[in-house]
Design a protein around this motif. Structure first.
Motif, PDB file in Angstrom:
ATOM      1  N   ALA A   7       0.833  -1.202   0.000  1.00  0.00           N
ATOM      2  CA  ALA A   7       0.000   0.000   0.000  1.00  0.00           C
ATOM      3  C   ALA A   7       0.872   1.259   0.000  1.00  0.00           C
ATOM      4  O   ALA A   7       0.573   2.243  -0.696  1.00  0.00           O
ATOM      5  N   PHE A   8       1.924   1.230   0.782  1.00  0.00           N
ATOM      6  CA  PHE A   8       2.818   2.392   0.834  1.00  0.00           C
ATOM      7  C   PHE A   8       3.459   2.654  -0.522  1.00  0.00           C
ATOM      8  O   PHE A   8       3.532   3.799  -0.992  1.00  0.00           O
ATOM      9  N   ASP A   9       3.934   1.593  -1.176  1.00  0.00           N
ATOM     10  CA  ASP A   9       4.591   1.751  -2.478  1.00  0.00           C
ATOM     11  C   ASP A   9       3.628   2.309  -3.519  1.00  0.00           C
ATOM     12  O   ASP A   9       3.971   3.198  -4.302  1.00  0.00           O
ATOM     13  N   TYR A  10       2.427   1.780  -3.514  1.00  0.00           N
ATOM     14  CA  TYR A  10       1.422   2.240  -4.477  1.00  0.00           C
ATOM     15  C   TYR A  10       1.083   3.719  -4.255  1.00  0.00           C
ATOM     16  O   TYR A  10       1.054   4.519  -5.198  1.00  0.00           O
ATOM     17  N   LEU A  11       0.836   4.082  -3.008  1.00  0.00           N
ATOM     18  CA  LEU A  11       0.417   5.449  -2.710  1.00  0.00           C
ATOM     19  C   LEU A  11       1.559   6.449  -2.942  1.00  0.00           C
ATOM     20  O   LEU A  11       1.329   7.589  -3.372  1.00  0.00           O
ATOM     21  N   ARG A  12       2.792   6.031  -2.652  1.00  0.00           N
ATOM     22  CA  ARG A  12       3.938   6.923  -2.864  1.00  0.00           C
ATOM     23  C   ARG A  12       4.078   7.283  -4.342  1.00  0.00           C
ATOM     24  O   ARG A  12       4.264   8.453  -4.703  1.00  0.00           O
ATOM     25  N   LYS A  13       3.973   6.318  -5.223  1.00  0.00           N
ATOM     26  CA  LYS A  13       4.099   6.575  -6.652  1.00  0.00           C
ATOM     27  C   LYS A  13       2.957   7.448  -7.150  1.00  0.00           C
ATOM     28  O   LYS A  13       3.154   8.339  -7.987  1.00  0.00           O
ATOM     29  N   GLU A  14       1.754   7.201  -6.639  1.00  0.00           N
ATOM     30  CA  GLU A  14       0.624   8.029  -7.040  1.00  0.00           C
ATOM     31  C   GLU A  14       0.800   9.475  -6.582  1.00  0.00           C
ATOM     32  O   GLU A  14       0.464  10.419  -7.309  1.00  0.00           O
ATOM     33  N   ALA A  15       1.319   9.652  -5.366  1.00  0.00           N
ATOM     34  CA  ALA A  15       1.545  11.013  -4.854  1.00  0.00           C
ATOM     35  C   ALA A  15       2.606  11.742  -5.676  1.00  0.00           C
ATOM     36  O   ALA A  15       2.473  12.943  -5.960  1.00  0.00           O
ATOM     37  N   TYR A  16       3.653  11.028  -6.071  1.00  0.00           N
ATOM     38  CA  TYR A  16       4.685  11.646  -6.909  1.00  0.00           C
ATOM     39  C   TYR A  16       4.092  12.129  -8.233  1.00  0.00           C
ATOM     40  O   TYR A  16       4.380  13.225  -8.709  1.00  0.00           O
ATOM     41  N   GLY A  17       3.244  11.284  -8.837  1.00  0.00           N
ATOM     42  CA  GLY A  17       2.624  11.672 -10.097  1.00  0.00           C
ATOM     43  C   GLY A  17       1.721  12.887  -9.949  1.00  0.00           C
ATOM     44  O   GLY A  17       1.670  13.750 -10.833  1.00  0.00           O
ATOM     45  N   TYR A  18       1.007  12.973  -8.816  1.00  0.00           N
ATOM     46  CA  TYR A  18       0.141  14.142  -8.586  1.00  0.00           C
ATOM     47  C   TYR A  18       0.965  15.425  -8.465  1.00  0.00           C
ATOM     48  O   TYR A  18       0.596  16.467  -9.027  1.00  0.00           O
ATOM     49  N   VAL A  19       2.078  15.366  -7.744  1.00  0.00           N
ATOM     50  CA  VAL A  19       2.916  16.555  -7.565  1.00  0.00           C
ATOM     51  C   VAL A  19       3.528  16.984  -8.893  1.00  0.00           C
ATOM     52  O   VAL A  19       3.609  18.176  -9.199  1.00  0.00           O
ATOM     53  N   ARG A  20       3.968  16.024  -9.701  1.00  0.00           N
ATOM     54  CA  ARG A  20       4.549  16.383 -11.002  1.00  0.00           C
ATOM     55  C   ARG A  20       3.516  17.048 -11.909  1.00  0.00           C
ATOM     56  O   ARG A  20       3.853  17.906 -12.727  1.00  0.00           O
ATOM     57  N   LYS A  21       2.249  16.650 -11.774  1.00  0.00           N
ATOM     58  CA  LYS A  21       1.204  17.182 -12.652  1.00  0.00           C
ATOM     59  C   LYS A  21       0.581  18.469 -12.111  1.00  0.00           C
ATOM     60  O   LYS A  21       0.348  19.427 -12.869  1.00  0.00           O
ATOM     61  N   CYS A  22       0.326  18.529 -10.817  1.00  0.00           N
ATOM     62  CA  CYS A  22      -0.435  19.645 -10.236  1.00  0.00           C
ATOM     63  C   CYS A  22       0.377  20.524  -9.302  1.00  0.00           C
ATOM     64  O   CYS A  22      -0.139  21.534  -8.806  1.00  0.00           O
ATOM     65  N   GLY A  23       1.616  20.157  -9.011  1.00  0.00           N
ATOM     66  CA  GLY A  23       2.401  20.955  -8.090  1.00  0.00           C
ATOM     67  C   GLY A  23       2.128  20.578  -6.642  1.00  0.00           C
ATOM     68  O   GLY A  23       1.351  19.662  -6.339  1.00  0.00           O
ATOM     69  N   LYS A  24       2.766  21.328  -5.716  1.00  0.00           N
ATOM     70  CA  LYS A  24       2.645  21.025  -4.291  1.00  0.00           C
ATOM     71  C   LYS A  24       1.442  21.763  -3.700  1.00  0.00           C
ATOM     72  O   LYS A  24       1.542  22.905  -3.252  1.00  0.00           O
ATOM     73  N   ASP A  25       0.320  21.083  -3.705  1.00  0.00           N
ATOM     74  CA  ASP A  25      -0.919  21.591  -3.115  1.00  0.00           C
ATOM     75  C   ASP A  25      -1.262  20.683  -1.940  1.00  0.00           C
ATOM     76  O   ASP A  25      -1.691  19.539  -2.126  1.00  0.00           O
ATOM     77  N   ARG A  26      -1.066  21.185  -0.715  1.00  0.00           N
ATOM     78  CA  ARG A  26      -1.197  20.329   0.468  1.00  0.00           C
ATOM     79  C   ARG A  26      -2.611  19.755   0.606  1.00  0.00           C
ATOM     80  O   ARG A  26      -2.786  18.544   0.796  1.00  0.00           O
ATOM     81  N   ALA A  27      -3.625  20.620   0.510  1.00  0.00           N
ATOM     82  CA  ALA A  27      -4.997  20.129   0.675  1.00  0.00           C
ATOM     83  C   ALA A  27      -5.377  19.182  -0.456  1.00  0.00           C
ATOM     84  O   ALA A  27      -5.990  18.117  -0.230  1.00  0.00           O
ATOM     85  N   GLY A  28      -5.037  19.542  -1.688  1.00  0.00           N
ATOM     86  CA  GLY A  28      -5.363  18.679  -2.817  1.00  0.00           C
ATOM     87  C   GLY A  28      -4.644  17.356  -2.753  1.00  0.00           C
ATOM     88  O   GLY A  28      -5.216  16.301  -3.088  1.00  0.00           O
ATOM     89  N   LEU A  29      -3.365  17.367  -2.298  1.00  0.00           N
ATOM     90  CA  LEU A  29      -2.607  16.123  -2.205  1.00  0.00           C
ATOM     91  C   LEU A  29      -3.179  15.211  -1.132  1.00  0.00           C
ATOM     92  O   LEU A  29      -3.255  13.982  -1.318  1.00  0.00           O
ATOM     93  N   SER A  30      -3.586  15.772   0.009  1.00  0.00           N
ATOM     94  CA  SER A  30      -4.160  14.942   1.072  1.00  0.00           C
ATOM     95  C   SER A  30      -5.455  14.270   0.607  1.00  0.00           C
ATOM     96  O   SER A  30      -5.666  13.069   0.838  1.00  0.00           O
ATOM     97  N   ALA A  31      -6.332  15.032  -0.043  1.00  0.00           N
ATOM     98  CA  ALA A  31      -7.579  14.443  -0.552  1.00  0.00           C
ATOM     99  C   ALA A  31      -7.292  13.404  -1.622  1.00  0.00           C
ATOM    100  O   ALA A  31      -7.958  12.349  -1.679  1.00  0.00           O
ATOM    101  N   PHE A  32      -6.308  13.674  -2.466  1.00  0.00           N
ATOM    102  CA  PHE A  32      -5.946  12.717  -3.528  1.00  0.00           C
ATOM    103  C   PHE A  32      -5.449  11.419  -2.924  1.00  0.00           C
ATOM    104  O   PHE A  32      -5.833  10.317  -3.375  1.00  0.00           O
ATOM    105  N   CYS A  33      -4.599  11.489  -1.889  1.00  0.00           N
ATOM    106  CA  CYS A  33      -4.064  10.275  -1.270  1.00  0.00           C
ATOM    107  C   CYS A  33      -5.172   9.461  -0.594  1.00  0.00           C
ATOM    108  O   CYS A  33      -5.175   8.217  -0.663  1.00  0.00           O
ATOM    109  N   ARG A  34      -6.119  10.143   0.053  1.00  0.00           N
ATOM    110  CA  ARG A  34      -7.223   9.410   0.688  1.00  0.00           C
ATOM    111  C   ARG A  34      -8.084   8.706  -0.348  1.00  0.00           C
ATOM    112  O   ARG A  34      -8.492   7.538  -0.157  1.00  0.00           O
ATOM    113  N   ASP A  35      -8.360   9.372  -1.453  1.00  0.00           N
ATOM    114  CA  ASP A  35      -9.168   8.744  -2.501  1.00  0.00           C
ATOM    115  C   ASP A  35      -8.446   7.553  -3.112  1.00  0.00           C
ATOM    116  O   ASP A  35      -9.059   6.490  -3.357  1.00  0.00           O
ATOM    117  N   ARG A  36      -7.130   7.718  -3.377  1.00  0.00           N
ATOM    118  CA  ARG A  36      -6.390   6.636  -4.020  1.00  0.00           C
ATOM    119  C   ARG A  36      -6.246   5.413  -3.111  1.00  0.00           C
ATOM    120  O   ARG A  36      -6.306   4.268  -3.577  1.00  0.00           O
TER     121      ARG A  36
END
Length: 440
Positions: A7-36
């Motif tokens: 689970a950690f490996d999967y979520l880490r890669k997804e979070a990296y992809g979100y930051v590369r696409k949308c930048g460092k948005d703390r609230a958006g990243l937290s919601a994205f990680c919970r959904d994923r």
């Protein structure tokens, strides 16, 4: 570390992809990680045993760690370094075209011609020495301060720091002369020397406060000059002066060229003589001493348009040359250079200067004409691009270096002729004399 590595490996890669696409948005990243992580629990991670509380903690931890520690890779530049350098060299031509087309040379019109933004072209013009606002500030200054700025521009023509002798700077400003090797300047009365030093302090303070990019500090008998960014700490200035003086790296003061029409002030004649001098004595004290051979390598198609990645390696080789072995130091440092073109140019410098140094024991004509032309085939390009300079270089080869078998003596004669021309005691060859050398 998570209790569920999958689970950690999967979520880490997804979070990296979100930051590369949308930048460092703390609230958006937290919601994205919970959904994923919820999608993973209901899909690929069915049966993993990850409960909702652990999934929420994992999402918050990965989001927080990614915000603090992960930096997305920088995008690759659209143009190479050499392409950017070519645009830099073409910026003055765009300004000339703007004046011909629109009747007035403006940065906006030049940027439209060059297909670049106004700020980009303005920055390129500044790097090329075309700075109308700065020139207006200099023209409004008193004459002595204006002359001091011209001397500093010639001595330190790019960003960085240097250390000068205070008395040499005073003699250059008031008398228009600089000391030459083996030719000491006449001594001055103590009162004159003291008065000039006091006035120089005021002139340097005025130049430092004029917004021209200079900062100057007088430390004993020396002057520390900083062009560009300021020193971080004032206590670093005395240490810089002490290190430069102890290492023998005090810069020579240079006077601005007052007459561009002089024979020995021709840039390619000076580069030719400077390259031969480096061949005889390949022990530069500063990277600026390497400019003649770098100019000829660029003319021969073996150099770089943008020298900024190469110059720190040259200076590093100069600082650590040990027993006067600059070429050996640069040869040892070259494999550490990652950029292939920069590494190739560094090895090219070693090859050219090594060939000239090994040939320095032969007769002057063989050394000047044969060895240099074999190392750098520059004559054809020089004849095509700069016919007047080409004729002067050919005259120097035939009239100076062919009259003696001693290379050192030929170089010393060039220095004497240059000084005699500046003093009005030597008449350069006329256009009729140079006509015979234009075709050869």
């Amino acid at each position: 570390m998570s209790q569920n590595p999958e689970a950690f490996d999967y979520l880490r890669k997804e979070a990296y992809g979100y930051v590369r696409k949308c930048g460092k948005d703390r609230a958006g990243l937290s919601a994205f990680c919970r959904d994923r992580i919820e999608e993973w629990r209901s899909g690929e991670g069915v049966g993993s045993g990850l409960d909702p509380d652990a999934a929420r903690r994992l999402a918050n931890s990965v989001a927080e760690w990614t915000m603090r520690r992960y930096n997305p890779p920088r995008p690759k530049p659209e143009r190479s370094r050499e392409q950017r350098a070519a645009c830099l060299l073409a910026a003055p031509a765009a300004l000339e075209f703007a004046e011909e087309i629109h009747g007035k040379a403006t940065v906006r019109a030049a940027a439209r011609i060059a297909g670049q933004s106004k700020s980009t072209l303005g920055r390129q013009l500044n790097r090329s020495g075309i700075m109308p606002k700065r020139d207006r500030v200099i023209e409004a200054m008193p004459k002595k301060q204006r002359d001091l700025v011209r001397i500093l521009d010639e001595t330190q023509h790019c960003e960085g720091e240097c250390v000068l002798r205070l008395d040499d700077l005073c003699r250059a400003l008031w008398d228009g002369v600089t000391p030459r090797p083996g030719v000491p300047l006449p001594a001055l009365p103590r009162s004159t020397r003291s008065t000039r030093r006091k006035r120089m302090r005021g002139y340097l303070d005025a130049v430092s406060g004029a917004g021209l990019g200079y900062r100057a500090w007088i430390i004993g008998d020396h002057v520390a000059i900083r062009r560009g960014r300021r020193f971080r700490r004032m206590k670093d200035i005395p240490l810089l002066v002490e290190d430069m003086v102890s290492c023998g790296q005090v810069r020579e003061v240079k006077l601005p060229v007052r007459s561009a029409g002089r024979f020995w002030e021709d840039p390619w004649v000076r580069a030719y003589v400077g390259t031969l001098n480096l061949g005889c004595h390949p022990h530069p004290m500063h990277w600026e001493d390497m400019m003649p051979v770098l100019d000829f390598m660029r003319l021969a198609g073996r150099g770089l348009l943008d020298l900024s990645p190469l110059l720190p390696w040259i200076q590093r080789a100069i600082n650590y040359w040990g027993e006067h072995d600059f070429l050996g130091a640069l040869d040892r440092l070259a494999p550490k250079i990652e950029d292939r073109e920069v590494r190739r140019c560094a090895w090219g410098i070693v090859g050219v200067l090594s060939a000239l140094y090994q040939a320095s024991g032969r007769c002057a004509r063989d050394f000047a004409v044969i060895e240099l032309e074999c190392a750098l085939s520059f004559h054809e390009t020089l004849r095509r691009e700069f016919p007047e300079s080409h004729a002067r270089v050919r005259w120097t080869q035939e009239a100076v270096f062919s009259e003696t078998d001693d290379v050192i003596e030929a170089l010393a004669r060039c220095a004497r002729l240059r000084a005699m021309e500046a003093a009005g005691e030597w008449v350069p060859p006329t256009q009729e004399d140079l006509l015979n050398y234009r075709a050869g």
